[in-house]
Enzyme design. Structure first.
Site, PDB file in Angstrom:
ATOM      1  N   GLY A  63       0.807  -1.209   0.000  1.00  0.00           N
ATOM      2  CA  GLY A  63       0.000   0.000   0.000  1.00  0.00           C
ATOM      3  C   GLY A  63       0.841   1.261   0.000  1.00  0.00           C
ATOM      4  N   SER A  64       0.276   2.336  -0.533  1.00  0.00           N
ATOM      5  CA  SER A  64       0.959   3.634  -0.491  1.00  0.00           C
ATOM      6  C   SER A  64       0.718   4.272   0.884  1.00  0.00           C
ATOM      7  CB  SER A  64       0.418   4.540  -1.593  1.00  0.00           C
ATOM      8  OG  SER A  64       0.725   4.010  -2.869  1.00  0.00           O
ATOM      9  N   GLY A  65       1.378   5.397   1.118  1.00  0.00           N
ATOM     10  CA  GLY A  65       1.270   6.063   2.409  1.00  0.00           C
ATOM     11  C   GLY A  65       2.411   5.752   3.341  1.00  0.00           C
ATOM     12  N   HIS A 227      -0.302   0.944   9.176  1.00  0.00           N
ATOM     13  CA  HIS A 227      -1.490   1.237   8.377  1.00  0.00           C
ATOM     14  C   HIS A 227      -2.467   2.097   9.166  1.00  0.00           C
ATOM     15  CE1 HIS A 227       0.067  -2.388   6.314  1.00  0.00           C
ATOM     16  NE2 HIS A 227      -0.300  -1.708   5.233  1.00  0.00           N
ATOM     17  N   ASP A 409       9.567  35.101  20.370  1.00  0.00           N
ATOM     18  CA  ASP A 409       9.126  33.885  21.030  1.00  0.00           C
ATOM     19  C   ASP A 409       8.860  34.095  22.508  1.00  0.00           C
ATOM     20  OD1 ASP A 409      11.735  34.281  21.710  1.00  0.00           O
ATOM     21  OD2 ASP A 409      12.496  32.461  20.766  1.00  0.00           O
ATOM     22  N   GLY A 410       8.722  35.369  22.912  1.00  0.00           N
ATOM     23  CA  GLY A 410       8.296  35.688  24.267  1.00  0.00           C
ATOM     24  C   GLY A 410       9.315  35.425  25.339  1.00  0.00           C
ATOM     25  N   SER A 454      20.082  37.251  21.053  1.00  0.00           N
ATOM     26  CA  SER A 454      20.363  38.365  21.957  1.00  0.00           C
ATOM     27  C   SER A 454      21.758  38.244  22.543  1.00  0.00           C
ATOM     28  CB  SER A 454      19.323  38.410  23.075  1.00  0.00           C
ATOM     29  OG  SER A 454      18.041  38.677  22.553  1.00  0.00           O
ATOM     30  N   GLY A 565      13.727  44.424  22.648  1.00  0.00           N
ATOM     31  CA  GLY A 565      15.170  44.663  22.742  1.00  0.00           C
ATOM     32  C   GLY A 565      15.487  46.123  22.997  1.00  0.00           C
TER      33      GLY A 565
END
Length: 584
Positions: A63-65, A227, A409-410, A454, A565
């Site tokens: 099977g594919s996937g 699968h 990114d806080g 930084s 900054g």
């Protein structure tokens, strides 16, 4: 609630249509690797050839996937051909028969067909083999399966990533001229010496469909199949070390491995697992096996036989036994042109230790005094100014994180706090007699303790300021200004930003300009003007369009507040400038 309202949402996939995705995938394989030949009506991929090799050919598929399985594993030294079914479905008998006939046409030594241990594959591939034999083709089949989780079944364990080992072993034997019977016999013995088990953290979904099953955020499925099947047991999430240990304990017991045994390891990415996770899993696998005194000859890690986008992995151990182990290892090391094979020269075992040369970049703890020195009074002021600046940076952690959360990114506050705490620790015992040395040490602290972008910016600026003082004759306002300007130049040169780009340079440049213009009026005035300009520079960034730094990568709507900054620079500048001003 209607059934339509309660249906799970379809998982997003970048395809054309669910109906065409398998054929489109195969077209993509040969578009990328034109030396492969696609037989589109039968969904078969083969190596390109026009002459009889006189040797045995190897056919795989299913099977594919599961990409790169099996089309991506076609190439000299592995598969000669692969036949693809629909997603997670066996190819029809006619397509398999076509693949056998196509390979036999150019490989008169015969065709060995590797069959995954699934009912559909056993039936369709098996019928194709029998039809091929009736037609006079020289062909043999080999059913393989090594899954521990389903090993109690009457027909044996399901075929997992270990099937790819057979592609490699059989392909290498074919290249070396082994006959059909020998290839089948030796490969069948390998099937008795391997075992696979894995886990998944999330389900996959067929194109145009919702996820196949549900799993809680804090759970994982043990024994998930390729699968999209759920596992045999739900378990609480553990660390990489705990998960790997749990899997390997069961594989070791299944194979009855003992101290001194040798193994080749395949770690299969089920589709949605990051490289970082896979590398961590590899490290933990090697460590755990070695703790059991099991010799790890090879580790092959990556996308082998996936399950679409399933987040998870499998570990397959091939026991390199005393009878065939050396041969199997030789076959695994044999070269192949198949692009999907994850082994190579760099995979070979090496027992040399991994260690650093600690003398290479060793810093000189007794660095010679460089540049002009500070008087005792100046040293006290220098240390107190740095201390107050660091303490204020710690206090402003939450504010800086909030400002950074929209376009970064806080973690600006967290990063600056790390730097500040390291400075405070350094100042407890450090001599601050020579500004050049102090600034250099601060640049090193920024690099090691602050880290990230930084840390790089601060480290660059401080090291440039340090070099400026190395060539100064005296410590006065002018020499500090020169160092200040050198720091900004270095940041701009390597960071790519300029004043007006919504970065910390907007604060630094505004303050430095004001200081330079006001200095003829006296130091106290210059300090006050610089402090005021720093505040205005930081505030002005709220209305600027980001043209450099991380904020430049996001939409303007996320950058409506001050730059984190720039505000951070204003915080420590204010502390330093006001501390000095109070002594004037």
């Amino acid at each position: 609630m209607s059934s339509r309202m309660s249906r799970k949402p379809v998982t997003k996939k970048i395809i054309n249509t669910p109906e065409s995705c398998v054929d489109d995938n195969l077209r993509g394989v040969v578009a990328t690797y034109p030396m492969l030949q696609l037989h589109p009506k039968h969904r078969v991929i083969t190596v390109r050839t026009k002459v009889d090799s006189k040797r045995v050919a190897v056919l795989g598929g299913g099977g594919s996937g599961h990409e790169p399985f099996a089309g991506g594993l076609v190439g000299n030294g592995m598969l000669d051909g692969a036949v693809a079914g629909s997603v997670f479905a066996s190819p029809p008998t006619g397509h398999v028969l076509y693949g056998i006939a196509q390979l036999y046409k150019y490989n008169s030594g015969g065709v060995i067909v590797i069959i995954g241990n699934y009912t559909g594959d056993r039936l369709n591939f098996g019928k194709a083999i029998e039809k091929a034999k009736i037609a006079g083709l020289k062909v043999e089949g080999l059913i393989v399966g090594e899954d521990v989780a389903s090993s109690h079944n009457k027909t044996g364990g399901r075929s997992m990533c270990g099937e790819v080992y057979f592609y490699k072993l059989c392909g290498a034997m074919a290249e070396k001229g082994y006959d059909l019977a020998s290839i089948r016999k030796i490969a069948a013995e390998a099937n008795e010496s391997m075992a696979t088990l894995g886990v998944c953290l999330s389900a996959c979904s067929l194109p145009g469909q919702p996820p196949l099953f549900e799993i809680a955020d804090d759970e994982m499925e043990l024994g998930a199949g390729v699968h999209g099947e759920a596992g045999i047991k739900k378990m609480k999430m553990g660390t990489a070390k705990e998960t790997v240990s749990m899997i390997l304990d069961q594989i070791i017991a299944h194979l009855k491995l003992k101290s001194g045994d040798r193994v080749a390891v395949m770690i299969d990415n089920l589709g949605g697992t990051s490289f970082m996770e896979m590398n961590i899993i590899s490290a933990e696998t090697k460590d755990y096996l070695e703790s059991k005194k099991i010799v790890v000859e090879r580790i092959y890690s990556g996308h082998v036989k996936t399950s679409l986008e399933m987040h998870g992995f499998q570990i397959c151990l091939l026991h390199l036994n005393q009878t065939r182990g050396d041969l199997w290892l030789e076959l695994l090391d044999a070269p192949t042109a198949a692009v999907g094979w994850i082994g190579g020269a760099m995979s070979r075992r090496c027992d040399e230790p991994h260690e650093d040369d600690d003398t290479l970049l060793q810093s000189d703890a007794t660095k010679a005094a460089t540049g002009p020195s500070l008087s005792s009074t100046q040293q006290k002021l220098f240390k107190s100014s740095l201390t107050k600046a660091a303490e204020e940076m710690v206090k402003q952690e939450e504010l800086l994180n909030r400002l950074d959360s929209g376009c970064g990114d806080g973690d600006c506050g967290i990063t600056i706090k790390k730097f500040a705490l390291a400075i405070l620790s350094y100042l407890k015992t450090a001599s601050v007699e020579y500004p050049c040395n102090v600034l250099w040490e601060l640049s090193e602290i920024a690099e090691t303790d602050m880290g990230g972008t930084s840390g790089g910016i601060y480290s660059l600026g401080l090291s440039a300021a340090s070099q400026s003082f190395a060539s100064a004759n005296v410590v006065d306002a002018t020499s500090w200004l020169t160092a200040w300007e050198a720091a900004m130049h270095a940041i701009s040169t390597y960071g790519g930003a300029e004043p007006g780009d919504r970065t910390m340079l907007d604060t630094l440049h505004a303050a430095a300009t004001a200081f330079k213009q006001s200095l003829p009026k006296g130091l106290k005035t210059a300090l006050a003007q610089a402090d005021e300009a720093a505040e205005k520079g930081a505030r002005a960034t709220a209305g600027m369009t980001a043209r450099a730094g991380r904020a430049s990568y996001v939409a303007a709507g996320y950058t409506s507040d001050e730059d984190a900054g720039a505000r951070g620079a204003a915080v420590w500048l204010h502390s330093i400038l006001t501390s000095i001003a109070h002594t004037c």
